[in-house]
Design a protein around this motif. Sequence first.
Motif, PDB file in Angstrom:
ATOM      1  N   SER A  91      -2.604   9.633  -2.657  1.00  0.00           N
ATOM      2  CA  SER A  91      -2.692  10.190  -4.007  1.00  0.00           C
ATOM      3  C   SER A  91      -4.009  10.958  -4.061  1.00  0.00           C
ATOM      4  CB  SER A  91      -2.619   9.105  -5.083  1.00  0.00           C
ATOM      5  OG  SER A  91      -3.720   8.234  -4.982  1.00  0.00           O
ATOM      6  N   PHE A  92      -4.168  11.753  -5.118  1.00  0.00           N
ATOM      7  CA  PHE A  92      -5.319  12.642  -5.169  1.00  0.00           C
ATOM      8  C   PHE A  92      -5.931  12.594  -6.564  1.00  0.00           C
ATOM      9  CE2 PHE A  92      -2.251  14.060  -2.106  1.00  0.00           C
ATOM     10  CZ  PHE A  92      -3.019  14.171  -0.963  1.00  0.00           C
ATOM     11  N   ALA A  93      -7.204  12.202  -6.619  1.00  0.00           N
ATOM     12  CA  ALA A  93      -7.900  12.101  -7.895  1.00  0.00           C
ATOM     13  C   ALA A  93      -9.145  12.980  -7.841  1.00  0.00           C
ATOM     14  CB  ALA A  93      -8.290  10.654  -8.183  1.00  0.00           C
ATOM     15  N   TYR A  94      -9.363  13.696  -8.941  1.00  0.00           N
ATOM     16  CA  TYR A  94     -10.489  14.622  -9.041  1.00  0.00           C
ATOM     17  C   TYR A  94     -11.266  14.358 -10.317  1.00  0.00           C
ATOM     18  CZ  TYR A  94      -8.011  17.365  -5.526  1.00  0.00           C
ATOM     19  OH  TYR A  94      -7.369  17.773  -4.383  1.00  0.00           O
ATOM     20  N   MET A 126       0.844  -1.184   0.000  1.00  0.00           N
ATOM     21  CA  MET A 126       0.000   0.000   0.000  1.00  0.00           C
ATOM     22  C   MET A 126       0.888   1.245   0.000  1.00  0.00           C
ATOM     23  SD  MET A 126      -3.352   0.613   2.172  1.00  0.00           S
ATOM     24  CE  MET A 126      -4.554   1.342   1.133  1.00  0.00           C
ATOM     25  N   LYS A 127       0.445   2.267  -0.693  1.00  0.00           N
ATOM     26  CA  LYS A 127       1.203   3.509  -0.780  1.00  0.00           C
ATOM     27  C   LYS A 127       1.295   4.188   0.579  1.00  0.00           C
ATOM     28  CE  LYS A 127      -0.647   4.631  -5.341  1.00  0.00           C
ATOM     29  NZ  LYS A 127      -1.487   5.579  -6.054  1.00  0.00           N
ATOM     30  N   LYS A 128       2.448   4.841   0.836  1.00  0.00           N
ATOM     31  CA  LYS A 128       2.581   5.616   2.067  1.00  0.00           C
ATOM     32  C   LYS A 128       1.976   7.003   1.865  1.00  0.00           C
ATOM     33  CE  LYS A 128       7.070   7.476   1.003  1.00  0.00           C
ATOM     34  NZ  LYS A 128       8.275   7.989   1.476  1.00  0.00           N
ATOM     35  N   GLN A 129       1.822   7.715   2.978  1.00  0.00           N
ATOM     36  CA  GLN A 129       1.264   9.066   2.921  1.00  0.00           C
ATOM     37  C   GLN A 129       2.151   9.952   2.055  1.00  0.00           C
ATOM     38  OE1 GLN A 129       1.244  11.704   6.463  1.00  0.00           O
ATOM     39  NE2 GLN A 129      -0.969  11.412   6.339  1.00  0.00           N
ATOM     40  N   PHE A 130       1.536  10.677   1.171  1.00  0.00           N
ATOM     41  CA  PHE A 130       2.207  11.489   0.168  1.00  0.00           C
ATOM     42  C   PHE A 130       2.361  12.931   0.633  1.00  0.00           C
ATOM     43  CE2 PHE A 130       0.996  13.411  -4.238  1.00  0.00           C
ATOM     44  CZ  PHE A 130       2.303  13.746  -4.515  1.00  0.00           C
ATOM     45  N   GLU A 160     -19.386  -1.924 -12.151  1.00  0.00           N
ATOM     46  CA  GLU A 160     -19.078  -2.392 -10.795  1.00  0.00           C
ATOM     47  C   GLU A 160     -17.590  -2.252 -10.488  1.00  0.00           C
ATOM     48  OE1 GLU A 160     -20.941  -4.218 -13.055  1.00  0.00           O
ATOM     49  OE2 GLU A 160     -22.827  -3.594 -12.132  1.00  0.00           O
ATOM     50  N   SER A 161     -16.739  -2.594 -11.451  1.00  0.00           N
ATOM     51  CA  SER A 161     -15.294  -2.439 -11.211  1.00  0.00           C
ATOM     52  C   SER A 161     -14.917  -0.963 -11.131  1.00  0.00           C
ATOM     53  CB  SER A 161     -14.475  -3.167 -12.279  1.00  0.00           C
ATOM     54  OG  SER A 161     -14.629  -2.565 -13.548  1.00  0.00           O
ATOM     55  N   ASN A 162     -15.638  -0.115 -11.844  1.00  0.00           N
ATOM     56  CA  ASN A 162     -15.378   1.320 -11.770  1.00  0.00           C
ATOM     57  C   ASN A 162     -15.765   1.875 -10.396  1.00  0.00           C
ATOM     58  OD1 ASN A 162     -14.409   3.688 -13.224  1.00  0.00           O
ATOM     59  ND2 ASN A 162     -16.507   4.424 -13.011  1.00  0.00           N
ATOM     60  N   VAL A 163     -16.871   1.403  -9.854  1.00  0.00           N
ATOM     61  CA  VAL A 163     -17.274   1.821  -8.506  1.00  0.00           C
ATOM     62  C   VAL A 163     -16.162   1.467  -7.514  1.00  0.00           C
ATOM     63  CG1 VAL A 163     -18.907   1.384  -6.612  1.00  0.00           C
ATOM     64  CG2 VAL A 163     -19.761   1.702  -8.946  1.00  0.00           C
ATOM     65  N   GLU A 164     -15.634   0.255  -7.623  1.00  0.00           N
ATOM     66  CA  GLU A 164     -14.538  -0.173  -6.734  1.00  0.00           C
ATOM     67  C   GLU A 164     -13.302   0.696  -6.923  1.00  0.00           C
ATOM     68  OE1 GLU A 164     -13.936  -4.319  -7.588  1.00  0.00           O
ATOM     69  OE2 GLU A 164     -15.984  -4.825  -6.969  1.00  0.00           O
ATOM     70  N   ASP A 165     -12.990   1.024  -8.162  1.00  0.00           N
ATOM     71  CA  ASP A 165     -11.826   1.862  -8.459  1.00  0.00           C
ATOM     72  C   ASP A 165     -12.006   3.262  -7.857  1.00  0.00           C
ATOM     73  OD1 ASP A 165      -9.272   2.079  -9.641  1.00  0.00           O
ATOM     74  OD2 ASP A 165     -10.115   3.053 -11.413  1.00  0.00           O
ATOM     75  N   LEU A 166     -13.187   3.829  -7.983  1.00  0.00           N
ATOM     76  CA  LEU A 166     -13.431   5.159  -7.429  1.00  0.00           C
ATOM     77  C   LEU A 166     -13.421   5.138  -5.906  1.00  0.00           C
ATOM     78  CD1 LEU A 166     -13.917   5.793 -10.380  1.00  0.00           C
ATOM     79  CD2 LEU A 166     -15.888   7.141  -9.693  1.00  0.00           C
ATOM     80  N   ALA A 167     -13.865   4.039  -5.306  1.00  0.00           N
ATOM     81  CA  ALA A 167     -13.785   3.899  -3.847  1.00  0.00           C
ATOM     82  C   ALA A 167     -12.312   3.865  -3.415  1.00  0.00           C
ATOM     83  CB  ALA A 167     -14.514   2.644  -3.391  1.00  0.00           C
ATOM     84  N   ARG A 168     -11.475   3.189  -4.189  1.00  0.00           N
ATOM     85  CA  ARG A 168     -10.038   3.162  -3.890  1.00  0.00           C
ATOM     86  C   ARG A 168      -9.447   4.561  -4.007  1.00  0.00           C
ATOM     87  NH1 ARG A 168      -5.952   3.303  -7.201  1.00  0.00           N
ATOM     88  NH2 ARG A 168      -7.216   2.708  -9.000  1.00  0.00           N
ATOM     89  N   HIS A 169      -9.807   5.285  -5.062  1.00  0.00           N
ATOM     90  CA  HIS A 169      -9.310   6.658  -5.221  1.00  0.00           C
ATOM     91  C   HIS A 169      -9.714   7.526  -4.022  1.00  0.00           C
ATOM     92  CE1 HIS A 169      -7.458   6.462  -9.109  1.00  0.00           C
ATOM     93  NE2 HIS A 169      -8.561   6.041  -9.707  1.00  0.00           N
ATOM     94  N   GLU A 170     -10.942   7.372  -3.569  1.00  0.00           N
ATOM     95  CA  GLU A 170     -11.406   8.161  -2.429  1.00  0.00           C
ATOM     96  C   GLU A 170     -10.626   7.796  -1.161  1.00  0.00           C
ATOM     97  OE1 GLU A 170     -15.630   9.584  -0.575  1.00  0.00           O
ATOM     98  OE2 GLU A 170     -15.444   7.440  -1.050  1.00  0.00           O
TER      99      GLU A 170
END
Length: 162
Positions: free
Chosen positions: A81-84, A1-5, A63-73
């Motif tokens: 990381s930061f996604a907008y 898992m990524k560390k705090q950025f 459904e996979s997109n929902v999971e991906d957006l939950a990960r981004h959040e």
Amino acid sequence: MKKQFIPLVVNIPEHLQTHQFSFVVLEPSIAEQDYDAVMSSKSRLRQVFSENGQWPEDSMTLESNVEDLARHEREFNCRKSFAYAVLSPCHSRYIGCIYIEPTAARGFGCEVYLWVRDSEVELDGDLFSATKRWLSEQWPFEQAAFPGREIAWCDWTGVQNR
């Protein structure tokens, strides 16, 4: 898992509002709009994150997109990381996305990737300019890397390995 950025003491903008764009945190409640934008523009998007990327796959599901957006959040909330999502100012149109990622490349504080859907491609240059301005004015980075835009993909590999 990524560390705090970005450290917790640094304020991170959760949105930006301009006369052309509204940036909001990418999260599951906008998954249907995001999915439509991604799938309608998938051939061009395969060049956004690498020279010959595989994302988005033809078989990608909502459904996979929902999971991906939950990960981004989650990554946003943990400052990894930061996604907008990029919307029109009144949020009536889904224009594209911006991703601000940590980088290992010396001389850069982050890697930034952005895209607009095919039907909004005329806004790509304006979004790029607005994103650069936003990063310089509201983020703690001295230098942002824009692989595939300001740095050719063939040169980016060398920059990362320095």
